[in-house]
Write an enzyme that holds these catalytic residues in place. Sequence first.
Site, short mmCIF file in Angstrom:
data_model
loop_
_atom_site.label_atom_id
_atom_site.label_comp_id
_atom_site.label_asym_id
_atom_site.label_seq_id
_atom_site.Cartn_x
_atom_site.Cartn_y
_atom_site.Cartn_z
N HIS A 176 0.79 -1.11 -0.07
CA HIS A 176 0.20 -0.07 0.24
C HIS A 176 0.89 1.17 0.08
CE1 HIS A 176 0.04 -0.23 4.23
NE2 HIS A 176 -0.72 -1.20 4.53
N HIS B 229 -3.81 -9.93 14.08
CA HIS B 229 -3.89 -8.44 13.38
C HIS B 229 -4.79 -8.86 12.18
CE1 HIS B 229 -2.92 -4.86 11.10
NE2 HIS B 229 -1.82 -5.19 10.84
N GLU C 88 -5.11 -7.33 9.33
CA GLU C 88 -5.26 -6.54 7.84
C GLU C 88 -4.81 -8.04 7.05
OE1 GLU C 88 -1.95 -3.58 7.58
OE2 GLU C 88 -2.71 -3.10 5.62
N HIS D 201 -0.71 -1.64 14.11
CA HIS D 201 -1.04 -0.26 13.75
C HIS D 201 -2.32 0.07 13.26
CE1 HIS D 201 -0.77 -1.24 9.36
NE2 HIS D 201 -0.58 -2.31 9.85
N ASP E 69 2.83 -6.82 13.67
CA ASP E 69 3.68 -6.26 12.68
C ASP E 69 4.93 -5.35 13.58
OD1 ASP E 69 2.29 -6.64 10.38
OD2 ASP E 69 1.01 -4.88 10.56
N TYR F 95 10.44 0.06 7.95
CA TYR F 95 8.99 -0.61 8.41
C TYR F 95 8.41 0.49 9.74
CZ TYR F 95 5.42 -3.79 9.12
OH TYR F 95 4.25 -4.52 8.92
N HIS G 221 6.70 -10.19 9.86
CA HIS G 221 7.36 -10.03 8.51
C HIS G 221 8.70 -10.01 8.93
CE1 HIS G 221 3.50 -8.75 6.60
NE2 HIS G 221 3.33 -7.62 7.58
FE1 FEO Z 1 -0.62 -4.38 9.13
FE2 FEO Z 1 1.50 -6.84 8.19
O1 FEO Z 1 -0.11 -5.94 8.13
#
Ligand code: FEO
Length: 398
Positions: A24, A79, A81, A146, A165, A193, A226
């Site tokens: 994004h 999370h 997302e 976040h 994250d 990040y 990640h």
């Molecule tokens: Fe906020 Fe890795 O997605």
Amino acid sequence: MRPVKITENVWWVGVVDWDLRDFHGYETEKGSTYNAYLVKGNDKTVLFDTVKADYTDKFIHNLKQVIDPEKIDYIVSNHSEMDHTGALPEVIKLVKPEKVFMTRKAEEVIKGHFHGLDWPIETVDKTGDLDIGGKTIRFIPTPMLHWPESMASYIPEEGMLISNDIFGQHWATSERYDDEVAQGELYWQAAKYYANIFNGVSNAMKRFLDKLKTETKDLKYLMVDHGLIWRKDIPGILNKYDQWAEQRTGNKAVVVYGTMWGSTGKMARAITSGLVEEGISVKECDLKITHRSDVITEILEAGAVVVGSSVLNKGILPIVGDFLTYMKGLIPRGRIGAAFGSYGWNDGALKVLSETMAEAKMEVLDNPEFANWVPTHDDLKRCFELGKRVGKGLKERL
Ligand code: FEO
């Protein structure tokens, strides 16, 4: 990548996305990973998070190498997302879990993402413990980190924090741990990040870091969603997060600009010279060359930002507008801001540079430098002086 055994009863079961180049608006030039973890207690087996929908089959294949999915009792969704929940509907069909844990806010998000679902959701509203037999899962809500629904899961018996994250990096690697990769790149990706995902919620991050000190002890693993798992330099990344969350910046300035026929570029170089004259470390970024997400990373530890544009069609250059919109959302508060630019027959459009920096909570200097057509020697001298003015202001704060 095959699953990786982390300790006797804990596995990494995520996937590596070598091809991701955009998250994004954040340029992920080295890909990413979607990490998920399987934890076996004496009584219950728990899966933490899933992966992006495109990788559902690969993820299920990985999971099956460690366990028959039907033997998983609980799923924890830290999370919502889509890079962590995209595979969730298929995984739930397969696993048929007894319970799916998430925050109440996450339940709202999940129901907004996956319409008409009928999952055995159990909501977590505050920090609390779940016994899975010989191991405890302490859910720690991390609101606004976040997203409003996020949480982390701490397993005290293993010294593990499954941190969603937080502490992550978008970096696809065959290695899984922080001590197996080049530290310079690791810290650049961790900073990138933070700058692109968390900078705008730094107050919430500060509260979380304080809470971490009381809710956890002897952390041995920061199990990110990640990139690389931190197992060696946990003090190093925690120190960096403290610095970034407190928005502590240094003797560094970023000069960022877009230029149409080179005039604003000439002004940028004069400003850079003025800053250097004052002993400031400078990064000069032409937005045609440097991606917005790298510029924001440079700004993370910079105490001043100088933004320039040419005027085009009664506005600023689109590439500068793009950058300002992105920067405003990430709130680089407290930094010194200054504006410059070049114009042909109307400089009115350039006031948006200072206005947007003020909206981004920066302390914007009066008297920006605007040059008509190609900057003259005197114009460039004034730009050099602007650089010196910013440099002096920065040094007074250090
Ligand atoms: Fe906020 Fe890795 O997605």
